[in-house]
Design a protein around this motif. Structure first.
Motif, mmCIF file in Angstrom:
data_model
loop_
_atom_site.group_PDB
_atom_site.id
_atom_site.type_symbol
_atom_site.label_atom_id
_atom_site.label_comp_id
_atom_site.label_asym_id
_atom_site.label_seq_id
_atom_site.Cartn_x
_atom_site.Cartn_y
_atom_site.Cartn_z
ATOM 1 N N ASP A 116 0.707 -1.208 0.038
ATOM 2 C CA ASP A 116 -0.102 0.138 -0.008
ATOM 3 C C ASP A 116 0.854 1.216 0.157
ATOM 4 N N VAL A 117 2.135 1.077 -0.290
ATOM 5 C CA VAL A 117 2.989 2.339 -0.490
ATOM 6 C C VAL A 117 3.696 2.310 -1.711
ATOM 7 N N GLN A 118 3.118 3.412 -2.498
ATOM 8 C CA GLN A 118 3.783 3.669 -3.827
ATOM 9 C C GLN A 118 4.996 4.635 -3.807
ATOM 10 N N LEU A 119 6.003 4.406 -4.667
ATOM 11 C CA LEU A 119 7.176 5.431 -4.673
ATOM 12 C C LEU A 119 6.938 6.806 -4.650
ATOM 13 N N VAL A 120 5.789 7.170 -5.407
ATOM 14 C CA VAL A 120 5.538 8.399 -5.564
ATOM 15 C C VAL A 120 5.185 9.144 -4.137
ATOM 16 N N ASP A 121 4.717 8.318 -3.088
ATOM 17 C CA ASP A 121 4.420 8.852 -1.876
ATOM 18 C C ASP A 121 5.486 8.662 -1.002
ATOM 19 N N THR A 122 6.721 8.332 -1.327
ATOM 20 C CA THR A 122 7.728 8.373 -0.068
ATOM 21 C C THR A 122 8.362 9.721 0.012
ATOM 22 N N PRO A 123 8.960 9.777 1.357
ATOM 23 C CA PRO A 123 9.596 11.173 1.554
ATOM 24 C C PRO A 123 10.880 11.515 0.384
ATOM 25 N N ALA A 124 11.450 10.274 0.024
ATOM 26 C CA ALA A 124 12.784 10.712 -0.744
ATOM 27 C C ALA A 124 12.113 10.952 -2.293
ATOM 28 N N PHE A 125 10.985 10.932 -2.717
ATOM 29 C CA PHE A 125 10.635 11.071 -4.078
ATOM 30 C C PHE A 125 10.751 12.399 -4.453
ATOM 31 N N PRO A 126 11.350 12.939 -5.510
ATOM 32 C CA PRO A 126 11.820 14.192 -6.114
ATOM 33 C C PRO A 126 10.496 15.099 -6.013
ATOM 34 N N GLN A 127 10.430 16.177 -5.215
ATOM 35 C CA GLN A 127 9.164 16.846 -5.390
ATOM 36 C C GLN A 127 9.007 17.629 -6.671
ATOM 37 N N GLU A 128 10.085 17.740 -7.524
ATOM 38 C CA GLU A 128 9.829 18.733 -8.551
ATOM 39 C C GLU A 128 9.172 17.758 -9.746
ATOM 40 N N ILE A 129 9.013 16.298 -9.612
ATOM 41 C CA ILE A 129 8.224 15.606 -10.543
ATOM 42 C C ILE A 129 7.165 15.154 -9.843
ATOM 43 N N HIS A 130 6.720 15.353 -8.637
ATOM 44 C CA HIS A 130 5.739 14.797 -7.938
ATOM 45 C C HIS A 130 4.382 15.062 -8.895
ATOM 46 N N GLU A 131 3.870 16.013 -9.232
ATOM 47 C CA GLU A 131 2.688 16.084 -9.972
ATOM 48 C C GLU A 131 2.748 15.304 -11.217
ATOM 49 N N LEU A 132 3.602 15.212 -11.953
ATOM 50 C CA LEU A 132 3.834 14.435 -13.233
ATOM 51 C C LEU A 132 3.748 12.760 -12.840
ATOM 52 N N ALA A 133 4.350 12.410 -11.721
ATOM 53 C CA ALA A 133 4.359 11.080 -11.307
ATOM 54 C C ALA A 133 2.999 10.854 -10.844
ATOM 55 N N ASP A 134 2.258 11.703 -10.134
ATOM 56 C CA ASP A 134 1.108 11.497 -9.349
ATOM 57 C C ASP A 134 -0.021 11.441 -10.699
ATOM 58 N N THR A 135 0.165 12.078 -11.580
ATOM 59 C CA THR A 135 -0.804 12.375 -12.739
ATOM 60 C C THR A 135 -0.738 11.058 -13.445
ATOM 61 N N VAL A 136 0.497 10.446 -13.663
ATOM 62 C CA VAL A 136 0.473 9.183 -14.503
ATOM 63 C C VAL A 136 -0.166 8.257 -13.706
ATOM 64 N N ARG A 137 0.210 8.140 -12.471
ATOM 65 C CA ARG A 137 -0.562 7.126 -11.573
ATOM 66 C C ARG A 137 -2.072 7.103 -11.576
ATOM 67 N N VAL A 138 -2.580 8.086 -11.427
ATOM 68 C CA VAL A 138 -4.173 8.358 -11.773
ATOM 69 C C VAL A 138 -4.460 7.604 -12.921
ATOM 70 N N PHE A 139 -3.803 7.948 -14.133
ATOM 71 C CA PHE A 139 -4.135 7.231 -15.258
ATOM 72 C C PHE A 139 -4.098 5.605 -15.288
ATOM 73 N N ALA A 140 -3.077 5.257 -14.751
ATOM 74 C CA ALA A 140 -2.682 3.948 -14.544
ATOM 75 C C ALA A 140 -3.640 3.153 -13.661
ATOM 76 N N ASN A 141 -4.021 3.739 -12.646
ATOM 77 C CA ASN A 141 -5.061 3.236 -11.582
ATOM 78 C C ASN A 141 -6.403 2.942 -12.202
ATOM 79 N N ASP A 142 -6.730 4.052 -13.323
ATOM 80 C CA ASP A 142 -7.935 4.187 -13.964
ATOM 81 C C ASP A 142 -8.097 2.981 -14.794
ATOM 82 N N LEU A 143 -6.854 2.310 -15.357
ATOM 83 C CA LEU A 143 -6.915 1.407 -16.440
ATOM 84 C C LEU A 143 -7.187 0.149 -15.874
ATOM 85 N N LEU A 144 -6.819 -0.276 -14.684
ATOM 86 C CA LEU A 144 -6.709 -1.509 -13.907
ATOM 87 C C LEU A 144 -8.127 -2.258 -14.264
ATOM 88 N N ASP A 145 -9.244 -1.574 -14.037
ATOM 89 C CA ASP A 145 -10.449 -2.276 -14.344
ATOM 90 C C ASP A 145 -11.089 -2.352 -15.611
#
Length: 219
Positions: free
Chosen positions: A116-145
């Protein structure tokens, strides 16, 4: 010989995938905003495209598989909306065109580092690309079903190419993973973009991960 399309064919990953598929003797249609930037080869056709165009679905007909390395400018004020609008337009076009296999190229941020912990949510994840990674995660999650479009989703490892602090060496080998960040001992694993392209080409040739997300890394 098969016929493949690559969306985002002039980008870092897309251009490597075009080169790899073409080197295998396949017919490749390279879709890009600026077709003049597509590397030329006898079996590569460069096509200027807008994925939001009403006739885009017609352009996706007749392929054995489609690779989407779609991206938009980052950072930008409307990045999240622009990315999700474009990525979902590609999905809908693939659905309308009954594409046999659509492999979407994402990022490492949605891979898991613990239950239940994804890389984008870890403290060490670079904040300068957080929005990018989080947005792609939204797309990936929407695909699953979804089962109305023949999707697959590949996440590169945490370190991709020299810009990711890894290497650009083409080794010709890689290892597969599923939902978790691949590691080399205690550190995140990496891969060159050339080896990532090999993994992508292998996957679309075999339609190996229908309705699945997977990852790869160097051996």
């Amino acid at each position: 010989m098969k016929k493949f399309a690559v969306i985002g064919a002039t980008g870092y990953v897309g251009s490597a995938v075009v080169a790899e598929l073409a080197s295998r003797g396949h017919q490749v249609v390279a879709f890009a905003r600026n077709a003049d930037k597509v590397a030329q080869a006898d079996n590569v056709q460069a096509v200027q495209v807008d994925v939001l165009s009403p006739d885009f679905a017609k352009q996706l007909q007749g392929f054995d598989a489609v690779v989407s390395a779609f991206k938009v400018s980052y950072p930008s004020a409307n990045f999240r909306q622009d990315y999700l609008t474009g990525a979902n337009a590609i999905l809908e076009a693939a659905k309308t065109a009954t594409v046999p296999y659509l492999l979407a190229v994402g990022g490492a941020g949605s891979l898991f580092v613990a239950p239940d912990v994804q890389l984008v949510d870890t403290p060490a994840f670079p904040q300068e690309i957080h929005e990018l990674a989080d947005t792609v995660r939204v797309f990936a999650n929407d695909l699953l079903d979804r089962r109305d479009v023949n999707w697959a989703f590949i996440s590169p490892p945490a370190l991709l190419g020299v810009t990711g602090g890894y290497s650009e060496e083409r080794t010709g080998s890689y290892r597969l993973g599923e939902d978790d960040v691949l590691m080399n001992g205690d550190v995140p694993a990496g891969i060159s973009v050339a080896d990532l392209a090999i993994a992508i080409a292998d996957d679309v040739e075999n339609k190996a991960h229908l309705f699945k997300r997977f990852t790869v890394a160097s051996k």
